[in-house]
Design a protein around this motif. Structure first.
Motif, mmCIF file in Angstrom:
data_model
loop_
_atom_site.group_PDB
_atom_site.id
_atom_site.type_symbol
_atom_site.label_atom_id
_atom_site.label_comp_id
_atom_site.label_asym_id
_atom_site.label_seq_id
_atom_site.Cartn_x
_atom_site.Cartn_y
_atom_site.Cartn_z
ATOM 1 N N PRO A 1 0.829 -1.210 0.000
ATOM 2 C CA PRO A 1 0.000 0.000 0.000
ATOM 3 C C PRO A 1 0.868 1.267 0.000
ATOM 4 O O PRO A 1 1.108 1.877 1.044
ATOM 5 N N GLU A 2 1.333 1.667 -1.161
ATOM 6 C CA GLU A 2 2.303 2.756 -1.266
ATOM 7 C C GLU A 2 1.855 4.036 -0.578
ATOM 8 O O GLU A 2 2.590 4.611 0.227
ATOM 9 N N GLN A 3 0.671 4.538 -0.917
ATOM 10 C CA GLN A 3 0.238 5.821 -0.365
ATOM 11 C C GLN A 3 0.029 5.730 1.140
ATOM 12 O O GLN A 3 0.435 6.623 1.886
ATOM 13 N N GLN A 4 -0.594 4.663 1.604
ATOM 14 C CA GLN A 4 -0.782 4.479 3.043
ATOM 15 C C GLN A 4 0.560 4.406 3.758
ATOM 16 O O GLN A 4 0.756 5.013 4.812
ATOM 17 N N LEU B 1 3.504 5.633 2.785
ATOM 18 C CA LEU B 1 4.147 6.948 2.814
ATOM 19 C C LEU B 1 3.502 7.859 3.849
ATOM 20 O O LEU B 1 4.193 8.544 4.600
ATOM 21 N N THR B 2 2.178 7.863 3.889
ATOM 22 C CA THR B 2 1.470 8.706 4.850
ATOM 23 C C THR B 2 1.846 8.335 6.277
ATOM 24 O O THR B 2 2.142 9.205 7.105
ATOM 25 N N GLU B 3 1.867 7.047 6.578
ATOM 26 C CA GLU B 3 2.196 6.604 7.937
ATOM 27 C C GLU B 3 3.672 6.833 8.261
ATOM 28 O O GLU B 3 4.012 7.167 9.405
ATOM 29 N N LYS C 1 9.782 15.298 3.370
ATOM 30 C CA LYS C 1 9.379 14.896 2.031
ATOM 31 C C LYS C 1 9.594 13.401 1.866
ATOM 32 O O LYS C 1 10.680 12.911 2.109
ATOM 33 N N ARG D 1 9.029 9.800 -0.585
ATOM 34 C CA ARG D 1 8.757 9.221 -1.905
ATOM 35 C C ARG D 1 9.003 7.738 -1.840
ATOM 36 O O ARG D 1 9.749 7.252 -0.999
ATOM 37 N N ILE D 2 8.347 7.003 -2.760
ATOM 38 C CA ILE D 2 8.434 5.546 -2.763
ATOM 39 C C ILE D 2 8.506 5.061 -4.202
ATOM 40 O O ILE D 2 7.889 5.655 -5.092
#
Length: 119
Positions: free
Chosen positions: A16-19, A21-23, A41, A43-44
């Motif tokens: 879960p890339e976005q999750q 990064l957010t966490e 900042k 990124r993944i």
């Protein structure tokens, strides 16, 4: 600064890339050594071409590199590393029969040569 780079092997389906990064950014921002959340900042990226050792069998990896301006204590770096590792371990898929390596590196950036501007 700080800059958080996450790289993982493309054979980890459903990461879960976005999750993640957010966490991860939230975890880093929660540390008392981080003054302004706007500075963090993240990124993944999935890596398509990679080799992990020489043995047979499915293998995967995820690696996070947090780059910070120099000057933080070893204890602060360890705490940040542990915060990042906890999120990676919790959210990284580990398909049946696959060995997945999780790693975190904290990298000091040279204050004298680092430049940042706001536009």
């Amino acid at each position: 600064m700080p800059h958080l780079y996450v790289e993982y092997s493309a054979n980890l389906p459903g990461l879960p890339e976005q999750q993640m990064l957010t966490e991860l950014v939230s975890a880093v921002c929660s540390h008392p050594s981080i003054v302004d959340e706007f500075d963090v900042k993240g990124r993944i990226a999935a890596t398509q071409q990679y080799v992990i050792g020489t043995g047979a069998g499915p293998r995967g990896f995820i690696h996070a590199d947090l780059r910070l301006l120099s000057g933080r204590t070893p204890e602060a770096k360890k705490e940040l590393s542990d915060l990042i590792a906890e999120v990676l371990r919790r959210l990284t898929p580990h398909p049946m029969g696959m060995l997945v390596q999780v790693s975190v590196e904290i990298t000091d950036m040279d204050r004298a040569s680092y430049h940042k501007s706001k536009l």
